[in-house]
Each structure stands twice: as C-alpha cells, then as structure tokens.
Design a protein around this motif. Structure first.
Motif, PDB file in Angstrom:
ATOM      1  N   SER A  39      32.463  26.375  51.907  1.00 59.98           N
ATOM      2  CA  SER A  39      31.532  26.526  50.781  1.00 59.98           C
ATOM      3  C   SER A  39      31.472  27.976  50.316  1.00 59.98           C
ATOM      4  O   SER A  39      31.477  28.257  49.130  1.00 59.98           O
ATOM      5  CB  SER A  39      30.136  26.052  51.182  1.00 59.98           C
ATOM      6  OG  SER A  39      30.172  24.684  51.466  1.00 59.98           O
ATOM      7  N   ALA A  40      31.423  28.909  51.258  1.00 64.21           N
ATOM      8  CA  ALA A  40      31.384  30.333  50.907  1.00 64.21           C
ATOM      9  C   ALA A  40      32.648  30.737  50.176  1.00 64.21           C
ATOM     10  O   ALA A  40      32.609  31.490  49.208  1.00 64.21           O
ATOM     11  CB  ALA A  40      31.187  31.181  52.157  1.00 64.21           C
ATOM     12  N   ALA A  41      33.805  30.222  50.609  1.00 61.16           N
ATOM     13  CA  ALA A  41      35.073  30.550  49.960  1.00 61.16           C
ATOM     14  C   ALA A  41      35.110  30.000  48.542  1.00 61.16           C
ATOM     15  O   ALA A  41      35.631  30.626  47.636  1.00 61.16           O
ATOM     16  CB  ALA A  41      36.239  30.007  50.775  1.00 61.16           C
ATOM     17  N   THR A  42      34.542  28.824  48.341  1.00 56.26           N
ATOM     18  CA  THR A  42      34.518  28.221  47.005  1.00 56.26           C
ATOM     19  C   THR A  42      33.649  29.045  46.066  1.00 56.26           C
ATOM     20  O   THR A  42      34.015  29.289  44.926  1.00 56.26           O
ATOM     21  CB  THR A  42      33.985  26.775  47.078  1.00 56.26           C
ATOM     22  OG1 THR A  42      34.792  26.052  48.006  1.00 56.26           O
ATOM     23  CG2 THR A  42      34.020  26.102  45.744  1.00 56.26           C
ATOM     24  N   ILE A  43      32.511  29.497  46.534  1.00 56.82           N
ATOM     25  CA  ILE A  43      31.595  30.293  45.714  1.00 56.82           C
ATOM     26  C   ILE A  43      32.207  31.653  45.392  1.00 56.82           C
ATOM     27  O   ILE A  43      32.061  32.173  44.301  1.00 56.82           O
ATOM     28  CB  ILE A  43      30.237  30.480  46.431  1.00 56.82           C
ATOM     29  CG1 ILE A  43      29.534  29.117  46.545  1.00 56.82           C
ATOM     30  CG2 ILE A  43      29.353  31.468  45.699  1.00 56.82           C
ATOM     31  CD1 ILE A  43      28.352  29.099  47.472  1.00 56.82           C
ATOM     32  N   ALA A  44      32.941  32.230  46.350  1.00 57.74           N
ATOM     33  CA  ALA A  44      33.514  33.561  46.191  1.00 57.74           C
ATOM     34  C   ALA A  44      34.850  33.539  45.441  1.00 57.74           C
ATOM     35  O   ALA A  44      35.626  34.455  45.536  1.00 57.74           O
ATOM     36  CB  ALA A  44      33.692  34.206  47.555  1.00 57.74           C
ATOM     37  N   ALA A  45      35.098  32.487  44.694  1.00 51.61           N
ATOM     38  CA  ALA A  45      36.379  32.347  43.995  1.00 51.61           C
ATOM     39  C   ALA A  45      36.554  33.437  42.949  1.00 51.61           C
ATOM     40  O   ALA A  45      35.606  33.893  42.332  1.00 51.61           O
ATOM     41  CB  ALA A  45      36.467  30.981  43.345  1.00 51.61           C
ATOM     42  N   GLU A  46      37.821  33.811  42.778  1.00 53.45           N
ATOM     43  CA  GLU A  46      38.171  34.785  41.751  1.00 53.45           C
ATOM     44  C   GLU A  46      38.879  34.054  40.621  1.00 53.45           C
ATOM     45  O   GLU A  46      39.776  33.261  40.860  1.00 53.45           O
ATOM     46  CB  GLU A  46      39.088  35.849  42.344  1.00 53.45           C
ATOM     47  CG  GLU A  46      39.475  36.908  41.331  1.00 53.45           C
ATOM     48  CD  GLU A  46      40.320  38.008  41.947  1.00 53.45           C
ATOM     49  OE1 GLU A  46      41.402  38.284  41.397  1.00 53.45           O
ATOM     50  OE2 GLU A  46      39.911  38.581  42.963  1.00 53.45           O
ATOM     51  N   VAL A  47      38.436  34.294  39.416  1.00 48.94           N
ATOM     52  CA  VAL A  47      39.084  33.722  38.235  1.00 48.94           C
ATOM     53  C   VAL A  47      39.785  34.868  37.520  1.00 48.94           C
ATOM     54  O   VAL A  47      39.138  35.834  37.120  1.00 48.94           O
ATOM     55  CB  VAL A  47      38.046  33.060  37.294  1.00 48.94           C
ATOM     56  CG1 VAL A  47      38.715  32.531  36.040  1.00 48.94           C
ATOM     57  CG2 VAL A  47      37.293  31.960  38.029  1.00 48.94           C
ATOM     58  N   PRO A  48      41.117  34.792  37.382  1.00 52.33           N
ATOM     59  CA  PRO A  48      41.838  35.907  36.765  1.00 52.33           C
ATOM     60  C   PRO A  48      41.553  36.040  35.269  1.00 52.33           C
ATOM     61  O   PRO A  48      41.122  35.084  34.620  1.00 52.33           O
ATOM     62  CB  PRO A  48      43.309  35.555  37.003  1.00 52.33           C
ATOM     63  CG  PRO A  48      43.335  34.086  37.214  1.00 52.33           C
ATOM     64  CD  PRO A  48      41.998  33.708  37.792  1.00 52.33           C
ATOM     65  N   ALA A  49      41.811  37.213  34.755  1.00 52.79           N
ATOM     66  CA  ALA A  49      41.671  37.475  33.315  1.00 52.79           C
ATOM     67  C   ALA A  49      42.689  36.619  32.565  1.00 52.79           C
ATOM     68  O   ALA A  49      43.665  36.138  33.136  1.00 52.79           O
ATOM     69  CB  ALA A  49      41.913  38.954  33.044  1.00 52.79           C
ATOM     70  N   SER A  50      42.454  36.439  31.270  1.00 51.46           N
ATOM     71  CA  SER A  50      43.393  35.667  30.449  1.00 51.46           C
ATOM     72  C   SER A  50      43.547  36.331  29.089  1.00 51.46           C
ATOM     73  O   SER A  50      42.692  37.093  28.654  1.00 51.46           O
ATOM     74  CB  SER A  50      42.911  34.223  30.296  1.00 51.46           C
ATOM     75  OG  SER A  50      41.638  34.192  29.681  1.00 51.46           O
ATOM     76  N   VAL A  51      44.652  35.999  28.431  1.00 49.95           N
ATOM     77  CA  VAL A  51      44.924  36.567  27.109  1.00 49.95           C
ATOM     78  C   VAL A  51      45.293  35.431  26.172  1.00 49.95           C
ATOM     79  O   VAL A  51      45.925  34.455  26.583  1.00 49.95           O
ATOM     80  CB  VAL A  51      46.046  37.634  27.170  1.00 49.95           C
ATOM     81  CG1 VAL A  51      47.381  37.032  27.543  1.00 49.95           C
ATOM     82  CG2 VAL A  51      46.154  38.399  25.878  1.00 49.95           C
ATOM     83  N   ASP A  52      44.885  35.540  24.933  1.00 46.67           N
ATOM     84  CA  ASP A  52      45.247  34.550  23.918  1.00 46.67           C
ATOM     85  C   ASP A  52      46.589  34.969  23.325  1.00 46.67           C
ATOM     86  O   ASP A  52      46.660  35.904  22.534  1.00 46.67           O
ATOM     87  CB  ASP A  52      44.168  34.477  22.839  1.00 46.67           C
ATOM     88  CG  ASP A  52      44.455  33.421  21.789  1.00 46.67           C
ATOM     89  OD1 ASP A  52      45.479  32.704  21.894  1.00 46.67           O
ATOM     90  OD2 ASP A  52      43.651  33.301  20.850  1.00 46.67           O
ATOM     91  N   ALA A  53      47.641  34.279  23.719  1.00 43.17           N
ATOM     92  CA  ALA A  53      49.000  34.646  23.297  1.00 43.17           C
ATOM     93  C   ALA A  53      49.180  34.586  21.786  1.00 43.17           C
ATOM     94  O   ALA A  53      50.008  35.302  21.230  1.00 43.17           O
ATOM     95  CB  ALA A  53      50.013  33.741  23.987  1.00 43.17           C
ATOM     96  N   LYS A  54      48.412  33.757  21.096  1.00 43.33           N
ATOM     97  CA  LYS A  54      48.532  33.656  19.630  1.00 43.33           C
ATOM     98  C   LYS A  54      48.111  34.951  18.947  1.00 43.33           C
ATOM     99  O   LYS A  54      48.624  35.293  17.892  1.00 43.33           O
ATOM    100  CB  LYS A  54      47.661  32.511  19.107  1.00 43.33           C
ATOM    101  CG  LYS A  54      48.147  31.145  19.524  1.00 43.33           C
ATOM    102  CD  LYS A  54      47.206  30.084  19.032  1.00 43.33           C
ATOM    103  CE  LYS A  54      47.486  28.776  19.742  1.00 43.33           C
ATOM    104  NZ  LYS A  54      46.381  27.846  19.666  1.00 43.33           N
ATOM    105  N   ASN A  55      47.151  35.642  19.535  1.00 42.10           N
ATOM    106  CA  ASN A  55      46.640  36.882  18.939  1.00 42.10           C
ATOM    107  C   ASN A  55      47.287  38.130  19.522  1.00 42.10           C
ATOM    108  O   ASN A  55      46.879  39.236  19.192  1.00 42.10           O
ATOM    109  CB  ASN A  55      45.120  36.964  19.133  1.00 42.10           C
ATOM    110  CG  ASN A  55      44.413  35.871  18.385  1.00 42.10           C
ATOM    111  OD1 ASN A  55      44.834  35.454  17.311  1.00 42.10           O
ATOM    112  ND2 ASN A  55      43.334  35.364  18.958  1.00 42.10           N
TER     113      ASN A  55
END
Length: 111
Positions: free
Chosen positions: A16-32
């Motif tokens: 549960s702690a690992a799920t909460i501590a998740a990292e979501v990487p940055a993203s870029v809009d390739a169209k722009n």
C-alpha cells in the motif's frame, strides 16, 4: 494472531505504501512540440528514431537531457534533443505532489 497473519499484514502495508508513493513521469504534447528537419538530413534522406530522457522540473521546463539511443544520424539526434529541450512539459508527480522527474521520449524522423 499467528506469525503468518502478522507477516501478511506487514507485506500488505508495504504494498500500500509503495502504491501511494508512486511516481508519475512528466509528459509532453508531441503535437505542440515539433523539431525542424535539419536541411542536410533532408538532402541526404536521413530517417530514424531518437530515444531521449529528460529531467523535467516542477515548473515543466527541461533541466537536463540525455540521448538514450541514436537515430544513426548526428544531425537528427541533435535537432530532436534541442527542440524537445525547449518544450514545455506537463510536470510529473511524486507522492501526489508536482515534482522534478525523469521521462523518456521517442522522436521519429520520417520523410
């Protein structure tokens, strides 16, 4: 409670702690965010895929960039890194808060 129950509870808590501590990487809009095809590469009909990594700050700006895999053509690699380094990214998150994160981006050059 026996030993097995206690161990199972500890393992579930860790998951549960690992799920909460998740990292979501940055993203870029390739169209722009497009790179301009280098003139020499156009003339030589160079094509390929560039794999890159970007360290994106909490403000969405690129802090650092790395070439992970070359397209096979130096001009295409440099143009992709330069163009995407100047793009505004959607910042990533750590523990649900906006944070500096690494993200991977693939860029395809096709004629």
């Amino acid at each position: 409670m026996n030993k097995f129950s206690i161990i199972a509870a500890v393992v579930l808590s860790a998951v549960s702690a690992a799920t909460i501590a998740a990292e979501v990487p940055a993203s870029v809009d390739a169209k722009n965010c497009k790179a301009e095809y280098p003139k020499a590469s156009l003339m030589n009909e160079e094509q390929g895929d560039v794999k890159m990594s970007f360290l994106v700050g909490a403000d969405g700006n690129v802090v650092e960039s790395k070439l992970e895999k070359s397209s096979g053509f130096k001009n295409l690699d440099k143009a992709a890194l330069k163009a995407l380094s100047g793009c505004k990214f959607k910042p990533g998150t750590k523990d649900g808060a906006v944070a500096q994160t690494w993200t991977k981006v693939d860029y395809s050059w096709k004629l």
